[in-house]
Enzyme design. Structure first.
Site, short mmCIF file in Angstrom:
data_model
loop_
_atom_site.label_atom_id
_atom_site.label_comp_id
_atom_site.label_asym_id
_atom_site.label_seq_id
_atom_site.Cartn_x
_atom_site.Cartn_y
_atom_site.Cartn_z
N GLU A 51 0.83 -1.20 0.00
CA GLU A 51 0.00 0.00 0.00
C GLU A 51 0.87 1.26 0.00
O GLU A 51 1.79 1.40 0.81
CB GLU A 51 -0.91 -0.01 1.24
CG GLU A 51 -1.76 1.25 1.38
CD GLU A 51 -2.67 1.21 2.59
OE1 GLU A 51 -3.39 2.20 2.81
OE2 GLU A 51 -2.68 0.19 3.31
N LYS A 137 -8.61 3.52 -3.53
CA LYS A 137 -9.29 3.09 -2.32
C LYS A 137 -10.59 3.88 -2.17
O LYS A 137 -10.60 5.11 -2.17
CB LYS A 137 -8.39 3.31 -1.11
CG LYS A 137 -8.94 2.72 0.20
CD LYS A 137 -7.93 2.90 1.34
CE LYS A 137 -8.44 2.25 2.62
NZ LYS A 137 -7.50 2.46 3.75
N CYS A 171 -5.99 -2.35 1.94
CA CYS A 171 -6.13 -2.36 3.40
C CYS A 171 -7.52 -2.81 3.83
O CYS A 171 -7.96 -3.91 3.48
CB CYS A 171 -5.76 -0.98 3.95
SG CYS A 171 -5.36 -0.97 5.72
#
Length: 368
Positions: A51, A137, A171
């Site tokens: 990430e 995201k 995540c």
């Protein structure tokens, strides 16, 4: 869309648990290309970086004054990737030379004209080195919302490769039931799950500390999440977690990196949820493992989330595929089909005008 039989029967997956040169785009680019080359030499087919690996996760976000935070945001943006950067082409050339598919975690500078917002993104490169897709995201976690914007619904997608249909989430997206279901419903076969580290959790998600050994898996939510993701979707999972050494990065002072959970934790998991490599803790490493499609077929023979175990009549899902843009054409023709001769004749009779007049008006509307 490819079929199962079109993809390679066996392949090698890799997690590049590599430390970036923090907040330094040029040096991180050089290091990225070197590790891509190493992965190619080891026969990796799909390589995943952590990430926001490029140029590092903002561990400083909770430990500085507002003024310092603002300066660091500007510095982060100056060293992040934009889809039109020369650095993206350079990475693509390294990918093509290594003959692999790459999933690169990056801070991304928005490409909408006038915007300077950053996104927590995944860049997907194919074997030719082309940037074929990206994923932003959808919802930054907790105070990450002061760092990154919310991603576009259209990026909740997968794409075909010669080793299987590839997708990825960032995540805590890997905990989101409906987002996982959306990728599964699109036939995802290989999944990239990226994280900012690996941790020991003390009672709840807001109370965690940097993992010191693989025993942290007993409390770290990542370990059960990626195993369950693999099993419930019958996917091969590359879980790649960030690694940062404990030294103070150049340009920072002691205590400014206040949330340093980046101690690795990468894993490679088969569709039965079996961890074939990792978690790798406390080191910079290229974690690899070989997989065979028979592992997926054997799991699906028992539990097929997209086949005999599915009940779409009982539960189904609606997925938006739009992009969030500031300007919308509410009056243009868009993708409206042309007026049919029958419809034109009907309108002419209704309003007592020549059919040629109706067709001329319809054509003018289509041309805006």
């Amino acid at each position: 869309m490819s079929r199962d039989r079109d993809a390679a029967e066996s392949f090698t997956l890799g997690a590049a648990q590599i430390e970036p040169v923090y907040h330094d785009a040029e040096a991180t680019l050089d290091k990225t290309c070197r590790w891509i080359e190493r992965a190619g030499d080891r026969g990796v087919d799909v390589l995943v970086f952590p990430e926001t690996y490029f140029p590092g996760y903002p561990y400083w976000r909770r430990s500085t004054s507002i003024a310092r935070w603002t300066d660091l945001m500007v510095d982060l943006a100056d060293n992040s990737l934009h889809v039109d950067d020369d650095a993206v082409s350079t990475i693509g050339e390294a990918v093509a030379d290594a003959d692999l598919h790459l999933v690169l975690g990056t801070n991304e500078v928005d490409d909408r004209p006038g915007s300077g917002t950053l996104y927590n993104s995944l860049f997907f490169f194919d074997r030719s080195g082309d940037l074929v897709r990206r994923h932003r995201k959808l919802m930054p976690t907790h105070d990450e919302r002061a760092i990154w914007g919310r991603g576009d619904p259209e990026h909740l997608a997968v794409h075909d490769t010669d080793v299987g249909r590839l997708g990825g989430l960032v995540c805590y997206e890997n905990h989101m039931t409906l987002s996982k279901a959306a990728l599964c419903a699109q036939g995802e076969e290989i999944h990239a799950a990226v994280w900012p580290g690996f941790w020991e959790q003390h009672g709840h998600p807001g109370d965690k500390t940097r993992a010191t050994s693989a025993e942290a898996r007993d409390t770290c939510d990542i370990y059960p999440a990626v195993r369950e993701y693999a099993f419930e979707t019958q996917s091969f999972v590359v879980s790649c977690s960030a690694y940062m050494s404990e030294g103070v990065p150049d340009g920072f002072e002691e205590g400014e990196i206040g949330f340093g959970v980046g101690n690795g934790g990468s894993m490679l998991v088969n569709p039965a949820g079996i961890v074939k490599a990792g978690p790798a803790i406390g080191e910079e490493t290229l974690l690899t493992a070989e997989f065979d499609r028979s592992e997926r077929r054997a799991t699906k023979a028992y539990f097929d989330a997209m086949g005999h175990y599915a009940r779409w009549d009982a539960v189904n899902l609606e997925v938006s595929d739009g992009r969030l843009d500031p300007i919308h054409d509410h009056h243009g023709g868009g993708d409206r089909p042309p007026l049919s001769p029958a419809a034109a004749q009907s309108l002419a009779e209704e309003y007592d005008v020549d059919v040629e007049t109706v067709e001329a008006v319809a054509e003018a509307i289509e041309e805006g």
